[in-house]
Design a protein around this motif. Sequence first.
Motif, short mmCIF file in Angstrom:
data_model
loop_
_atom_site.label_atom_id
_atom_site.label_comp_id
_atom_site.label_asym_id
_atom_site.label_seq_id
_atom_site.Cartn_x
_atom_site.Cartn_y
_atom_site.Cartn_z
N GLN A 67 50.82 35.91 -20.05
CA GLN A 67 49.92 35.26 -19.10
C GLN A 67 49.58 33.87 -19.65
O GLN A 67 49.04 33.75 -20.75
CB GLN A 67 48.63 36.07 -18.94
CG GLN A 67 48.86 37.48 -18.46
CD GLN A 67 47.57 38.24 -18.31
OE1 GLN A 67 46.62 37.75 -17.71
NE2 GLN A 67 47.52 39.44 -18.88
N GLU A 68 49.91 32.85 -18.86
CA GLU A 68 49.70 31.50 -19.35
C GLU A 68 48.24 31.10 -19.25
O GLU A 68 47.55 31.40 -18.29
CB GLU A 68 50.56 30.49 -18.58
CG GLU A 68 50.43 29.08 -19.16
CD GLU A 68 51.42 28.09 -18.59
OE1 GLU A 68 52.12 28.43 -17.62
OE2 GLU A 68 51.50 26.96 -19.12
N MET A 69 47.79 30.39 -20.26
CA MET A 69 46.43 29.84 -20.25
C MET A 69 46.46 28.51 -20.99
O MET A 69 47.53 27.97 -21.22
CB MET A 69 45.46 30.83 -20.91
CG MET A 69 45.89 31.32 -22.27
SD MET A 69 45.02 32.82 -22.78
CE MET A 69 43.42 32.15 -23.17
N SER A 70 45.30 27.98 -21.30
CA SER A 70 45.28 26.73 -22.05
C SER A 70 44.08 26.75 -22.99
O SER A 70 42.95 26.92 -22.55
CB SER A 70 45.19 25.54 -21.10
OG SER A 70 45.22 24.35 -21.85
N MET A 71 44.36 26.63 -24.27
CA MET A 71 43.29 26.66 -25.27
C MET A 71 43.07 25.26 -25.83
O MET A 71 43.98 24.44 -25.84
CB MET A 71 43.64 27.66 -26.35
CG MET A 71 43.57 29.10 -25.84
SD MET A 71 44.01 30.33 -27.08
CE MET A 71 45.78 30.46 -26.84
N PRO A 72 41.87 24.99 -26.30
CA PRO A 72 41.51 23.63 -26.70
C PRO A 72 42.29 23.11 -27.91
O PRO A 72 42.75 23.89 -28.74
CB PRO A 72 40.02 23.75 -27.06
CG PRO A 72 39.54 24.99 -26.39
CD PRO A 72 40.71 25.91 -26.36
N VAL A 73 42.37 21.79 -27.98
CA VAL A 73 43.01 21.12 -29.12
C VAL A 73 41.98 20.87 -30.22
O VAL A 73 42.33 20.76 -31.39
CB VAL A 73 43.63 19.78 -28.67
CG1 VAL A 73 44.27 19.07 -29.84
CG2 VAL A 73 44.66 20.01 -27.58
N VAL A 74 40.73 20.73 -29.84
CA VAL A 74 39.68 20.47 -30.82
C VAL A 74 38.86 21.75 -31.02
O VAL A 74 38.41 22.36 -30.04
CB VAL A 74 38.77 19.32 -30.35
CG1 VAL A 74 37.58 19.16 -31.30
CG2 VAL A 74 39.57 18.03 -30.27
N HIS A 75 38.74 22.15 -32.27
CA HIS A 75 38.04 23.40 -32.58
C HIS A 75 36.87 23.11 -33.51
O HIS A 75 36.98 22.25 -34.38
CB HIS A 75 38.97 24.38 -33.30
CG HIS A 75 40.25 24.66 -32.58
ND1 HIS A 75 41.27 25.38 -33.15
CD2 HIS A 75 40.69 24.32 -31.35
CE1 HIS A 75 42.28 25.48 -32.30
NE2 HIS A 75 41.95 24.83 -31.20
N PRO A 76 35.79 23.87 -33.37
CA PRO A 76 34.73 23.77 -34.38
C PRO A 76 35.25 24.35 -35.69
O PRO A 76 36.04 25.30 -35.68
CB PRO A 76 33.61 24.62 -33.80
CG PRO A 76 34.30 25.58 -32.89
CD PRO A 76 35.50 24.88 -32.35
#
Length: 596
Positions: A67-76
């Motif tokens: 299942q395609e999604m999109s996760m952030p490039v900037v992480h805490p």
Amino acid sequence: MKMSVLFSQTLREAPTDAEMPSHKLLVRAGFIRQLAAGIYTAMPLAKRSLTKIEDIMRAEINAIGGQEMSMPVVHPAEVWQETERWYQIGSEMGRFKDKNQRDMVLAMTHEEVVADLTRKEIHSYRQLPVLIYHIQTKWRDDPRPRAGLIRVREFTMKDSYSLDADWEGLDKQYRAHYQAYFDIFHRCGISAIAVKSDVGMMGGKLAHEYMYLTPYGEDTLMLCDACGYSANRQVATFKKAALPEEEPLPTEKVLTPDCKTIAELAAFLNIPAAKTAKAVFMIADIPEGESSVQKFVFAIVRGDMDLNETKLVNALKASELRPATEEEIVAIGAVPGYASPIGLPEKNTYLPVITIVDELIAQSQNLVAGANDAGYHMLNTNLERDYRADLVTDLTSAREGDGCPECGAPFREVRGVEVGNIFKLGTRYSDSLGCTFQNKDGKEKPVIMGSYGIGSGRLLASVAEEHNDEYGLIWPITVAPYQVHLVMLPSKKDDLAMEAAAQLYEDLLAAGVEVLFDDRDDSPGVKFNDADLIGMPIRITVGARGLKEGMVEIKRRNEKEKRMIPLGDALKTVQAEIDALFAEIQATIVKVPYEE
RNA sequence: CGGGGUGUGGCGCAGUUGGUAGCGCGCUGCGUUUGGGACGCAGAGGUCCGCGGUUCGAGUCCGCGCACCCCGACCA
């Protein structure tokens, strides 16, 4: 797309800083432009190919339930601190502070984010198994970017993550990826082999790398043609030839002037290098919780072998490993060039010393080692009797001709580019971030994870590397920016060629064919050379010469023969050619036996 | 991080003993060309990587930086 408006320019000469054929050609053909070391812009042509590659990846991962999604490039930083990779990974991690002075991380990969989602979203075995993926930018501040798109700092990767309730589930998803990855590479027109690999910074239990074989590759692989064993040299094991067993003889200190290397020593004493013990000195950072301790590492391998630093790092569970300096060797009381664990002071004021010995040393008697006295070596040293080891394990690198660990046949050594990798992570991330679910019995269990990556830019470069000739690129139909390059040869006398070509262009577009239309007012030589350089799989030429007979020319980029066909047949001939080219790719998609 | 190399117009390069920057390709305009990078004429385009120094004068000499490439370390 009309070439007169395409945002791109071909170059007659490649920039001098390009070396690999794929790099030179992608720059010359106007696919990529460099912004900084390891940072590239994908121009419109490259973007179209990348989109096709990514669509192939989507299709194959969707087909195994992704299942395609999109996760952030900037992480805490917090999530990276929780898994301790914040501390384990060095300068390769991009770190910065936001305006509130909070530590932030540029994504190198997304295990932390997936694990964070998992602990928040997954509560029950009923929600498992799951396969999620995205196609996203990564930043890894590689100490040495090189070779165009092969090794960059910013790149896009398709990474998928499997979540399972048990190990059988992980195995199933792992095997599904194992085959899906082959299908992806084959659909892109390259072949790759899967080899056992180091888990590196990912951690976990088991990993395979997919290698595209090319002499320009930077990984060295050991292959066994007899039984099919294959592994990255970083982890390849091999049958080590032990010397005939001997009775231990008394040690003897001998004068060995100017024998600082094994070669010099062996020559001076007139013995084979295999009868010597080589000491290699490293400084290791070994993590302990949130901090780490530095240790001085004495690694001992037989004189005719090479130390394998990956094996050493893994044996030590070290986060960093570097060679010790001469000063550091002196600081622990050893003598550079003549050092060994024998006669070393019990204590030193510099660093704790750990002695780690290759397994072959334990089976070898009466080896020559340093005497820790400038100009002297010690004959007949034996492990246990003369010195002790903190750890005895496999520490040496396999080489061409060494025996396969499975069948003993000699290894073949090849170079390759890593185009993908798959990892059985197990509970490495679940444990540190607390990803648990309730099983049928109401018991709390850790989620079992896997992660699977393919870099799209590196794959594009590998396809370019595989498919080119002296004139330029030769794209497989599946990843070509356009399927057809329509070349219009202008004439000053009349507009017949332009009119016929423009009409054909419209007809092809209307039929759904992807066309790059060279409508520019340039000479034939320029146009043909550009067409060859850019490398679309099918070329159609419309010029006054052929039109007089009502004909146009069709030619495949990967063949020499040209064919004249009636203008009226052009559309259906092109469609037939496209179908044939797709069929050729389809024929390369085969089931590959799984090998652990 | 060690070793090596390179920075001069968009790309490829030349630039002598230090004297104020040129060539090929590309680009603009006009004309002639048009089935494998055509030709003529006329043009545009350069803080010579940066900073400091030596000098009457620095692309050139000296120092310190920076960037990029290659080899190694390392890494997907």
